[in-house]
Design a protein around this motif. Structure first.
Motif, short mmCIF file in Angstrom:
data_model
loop_
_atom_site.label_atom_id
_atom_site.label_comp_id
_atom_site.label_asym_id
_atom_site.label_seq_id
_atom_site.Cartn_x
_atom_site.Cartn_y
_atom_site.Cartn_z
N ALA A 173 0.83 -1.21 0.00
CA ALA A 173 0.00 0.00 0.00
C ALA A 173 0.86 1.26 0.00
O ALA A 173 0.49 2.28 -0.57
N LEU A 174 2.03 1.18 0.62
CA LEU A 174 2.91 2.34 0.70
C LEU A 174 3.79 2.51 -0.53
O LEU A 174 3.92 3.61 -1.07
N ALA A 175 4.40 1.40 -0.99
CA ALA A 175 5.49 1.52 -1.97
C ALA A 175 5.33 0.72 -3.24
O ALA A 175 6.12 0.90 -4.17
N GLY A 176 4.34 -0.15 -3.33
CA GLY A 176 4.15 -0.93 -4.55
C GLY A 176 4.93 -2.24 -4.54
O GLY A 176 5.81 -2.47 -3.70
N LEU A 177 4.61 -3.08 -5.51
CA LEU A 177 5.12 -4.45 -5.57
C LEU A 177 6.63 -4.51 -5.76
O LEU A 177 7.33 -5.28 -5.11
N TYR A 178 7.17 -3.69 -6.66
CA TYR A 178 8.60 -3.76 -6.99
C TYR A 178 9.47 -3.43 -5.79
O TYR A 178 10.44 -4.13 -5.48
N VAL A 179 9.16 -2.34 -5.10
CA VAL A 179 9.97 -1.91 -3.96
C VAL A 179 9.90 -2.94 -2.83
O VAL A 179 10.91 -3.23 -2.18
N LEU A 207 18.76 0.86 3.28
CA LEU A 207 18.49 2.27 3.56
C LEU A 207 19.23 3.18 2.58
O LEU A 207 18.67 4.18 2.10
N ALA A 208 20.49 2.83 2.27
CA ALA A 208 21.24 3.62 1.30
C ALA A 208 20.58 3.55 -0.07
O ALA A 208 20.49 4.56 -0.79
N GLY A 209 20.10 2.37 -0.44
CA GLY A 209 19.42 2.22 -1.72
C GLY A 209 18.14 3.02 -1.80
O GLY A 209 17.86 3.69 -2.80
N HIS A 210 17.36 3.00 -0.72
CA HIS A 210 16.11 3.78 -0.69
C HIS A 210 16.40 5.27 -0.78
O HIS A 210 15.74 6.00 -1.54
N ALA A 211 17.37 5.73 0.01
CA ALA A 211 17.70 7.16 -0.02
C ALA A 211 18.19 7.58 -1.40
O ALA A 211 17.80 8.63 -1.92
N GLY A 212 19.04 6.75 -2.00
CA GLY A 212 19.53 7.06 -3.35
C GLY A 212 18.41 7.07 -4.38
O GLY A 212 18.37 7.92 -5.26
N ASP A 221 13.40 13.37 -11.93
CA ASP A 221 11.97 13.29 -12.25
C ASP A 221 11.63 11.95 -12.90
O ASP A 221 11.02 11.88 -13.97
N VAL A 222 12.05 10.87 -12.23
CA VAL A 222 11.73 9.51 -12.68
C VAL A 222 10.89 8.84 -11.61
O VAL A 222 10.88 9.27 -10.44
N PRO A 223 10.16 7.74 -11.94
CA PRO A 223 9.33 7.08 -10.93
C PRO A 223 10.15 6.57 -9.75
O PRO A 223 11.23 5.99 -9.93
N ALA A 224 9.63 6.79 -8.54
CA ALA A 224 10.39 6.46 -7.33
C ALA A 224 10.58 4.95 -7.17
O ALA A 224 11.67 4.51 -6.77
N GLY A 225 9.54 4.17 -7.46
CA GLY A 225 9.63 2.72 -7.24
C GLY A 225 10.77 2.06 -8.00
O GLY A 225 11.66 1.45 -7.40
N VAL A 228 14.22 3.18 -6.75
CA VAL A 228 14.63 2.56 -5.49
C VAL A 228 15.13 1.13 -5.73
O VAL A 228 16.12 0.71 -5.14
N VAL A 229 14.46 0.39 -6.61
CA VAL A 229 14.89 -0.98 -6.91
C VAL A 229 16.32 -0.98 -7.46
O VAL A 229 17.19 -1.74 -7.00
#
Length: 247
Positions: A173-179, A207-212, A221-225, A228-229
């Motif tokens: 619900a927060l971040a989607g399937l991929y993340v 955490l470093a991957g999520h922050a990056g 300006d690209v999709p966050a999900g 993050v992957v």
């Protein structure tokens, strides 16, 4: 408020996702059912989509009841498949995932904007994290920490899959399937399975991957999900290569 205050909810969401999902990822890998988590997450996503088109689907702390129900149903199916032999078990989990994904496509097929709805379900929208889901994830992370402290072997028992389904439902619900899949598997696999290290280092890499990924999403300006992957994999490998060279 500063111009960057709006980044606090997604950053908090990333921290909660890593705290909650990385330890669960170690158990998923230990059980040898790497794609069971993807199947359960897919059915949680299907439940959210079905609830959207039912017209009436009450939410429980930010997650649709239909999403919780189908995630628990999928967890029950996975529990049954764990009794099957190796190849048959993997096939059954694959079927569970494919059927869930196909039903999701059918649910949105009558909507002119169905492609965007489906894309958001899998890619998520972590940059626009909502406080009810963040609050639910905070409670889940705290409860899981207390459970691990009081009953260290709980994740090896039958109670793991219901807790896992609940965690995955709110995470999707927060971040989607991929993340969700990336946070569960990438750093526990690289730091845990490949290097034999504990969850703390894997959590730091996640955490470093999520922050990056969030930074890349904002700056480029690209999709966050998907961002993050990719950055989570980069962070995991960046911590793996130096250790491998020293070995």
């Amino acid at each position: 408020m500063t111009s960057l205050d709006w980044l606090l909810p997604p950053l908090l969401g990333s921290i909660l996702l890593c705290l909650l999902l990385v330890p669960l990822g170690y158990q998923v890998i230990a059980r040898g059912v790497l794609f069971a988590d993807l199947a359960i997450a897919q059915w949680a996503s299907l439940g959210a989509l079905a609830g959207r088109y039912l017209g009436w689907d009450p939410a429980l702390a930010g997650a649709p009841v239909s999403s919780l129900g189908l995630a628990l149903l999928a967890a029950g199916a996975v529990h049954w498949t764990l009794r099957l032999p190796g190849a048959t078990r993997e096939a059954a989990i694959g079927v569970l995932y494919v059927v869930g994904a196909s039903l999701a496509v059918l649910v949105v097929s009558g909507d002119p904007h169905g492609a965007q709805v489906l894309h958001r379900a899998v890619s998520g929208d972590l940059l626009w994290a909502e406080w009810p889901v963040l609050s639910a994830l905070s409670v889940l992370a705290l409860l899981m920490a207390l459970l691990s402290w009081r009953r260290r072997g709980w994740s090896a028992g039958a109670g793991f899959l219901p807790v896992f389904a609940l965690a995955v439902t709110y995470s999707v619900a927060l971040a989607g399937l991929y993340v969700v899949f990336a946070t569960l598997i990438i750093t526990p696999w690289v730091q845990g399975r490949l290097q034999g290290r504990g969850p703390a280092l894997a959590m730091a890499a996640a955490l470093a991957g999520h922050a990056g990924g969030l930074g890349l999403s904002v700056l480029a300006d690209v999709p966050a999900g998907p961002a993050v992957v990719v950055t989570t994999l980069v962070a995991a490998l960046a911590m793996w290569f130096p250790a491998r060279r020293r070995a």
